[in-house]
Design an enzyme around this catalytic site. Sequence first.
Site, short mmCIF file in Angstrom:
data_model
loop_
_atom_site.label_atom_id
_atom_site.label_comp_id
_atom_site.label_asym_id
_atom_site.label_seq_id
_atom_site.Cartn_x
_atom_site.Cartn_y
_atom_site.Cartn_z
N TYR A 51 0.84 -1.20 0.00
CA TYR A 51 0.00 0.00 0.00
C TYR A 51 0.87 1.25 0.00
CZ TYR A 51 0.75 1.11 4.97
OH TYR A 51 1.31 1.47 6.16
N CYS A 52 0.25 2.37 -0.39
CA CYS A 52 0.90 3.68 -0.39
C CYS A 52 -0.15 4.71 0.02
CB CYS A 52 1.52 3.98 -1.75
SG CYS A 52 0.36 3.97 -3.13
N ARG A 53 -0.13 5.86 -0.59
CA ARG A 53 -1.12 6.89 -0.26
C ARG A 53 -2.40 6.71 -1.06
NH1 ARG A 53 -2.24 11.76 -2.48
NH2 ARG A 53 -0.38 11.69 -3.76
N GLY A 55 -2.55 4.17 -3.95
CA GLY A 55 -2.59 2.93 -4.71
C GLY A 55 -1.70 2.93 -5.95
N ILE A 77 -4.10 -0.56 -1.74
CA ILE A 77 -4.44 0.84 -1.97
C ILE A 77 -3.79 1.77 -0.95
CG2 ILE A 77 -6.24 2.56 -2.43
CD1 ILE A 77 -6.29 0.18 -4.40
#
Length: 90
Positions: A51-53, A55, A77
């Site tokens: 995941y990141c900020r 997706g 996401i």
Amino acid sequence: MKPSKHIIDVREPHEFTEGHVENAINIPVGQLQQLPSLHLGIEPTDEVILYCRSGGRAGMACQVLANLGYTSVTNGINQATVEAQYLDRP
């Protein structure tokens, strides 16, 4: 034996320190190519949630890991989605 589940935050370290999923590992997307040599105990058959900020970077990270032979990678996401859908609950 059941494969392990790993949650990887692919944001940059300064983003990770601002808040992250409990027990997540921080490996920025640009460093994922090194995953096999990091000796973190993440096997190619283990479940990996990225995941990141928003997706986008997680999507790129999924492709990187697939190219390295990891077979169970998911774009989680962002932090909220991972916490709601992928964390084991008692």
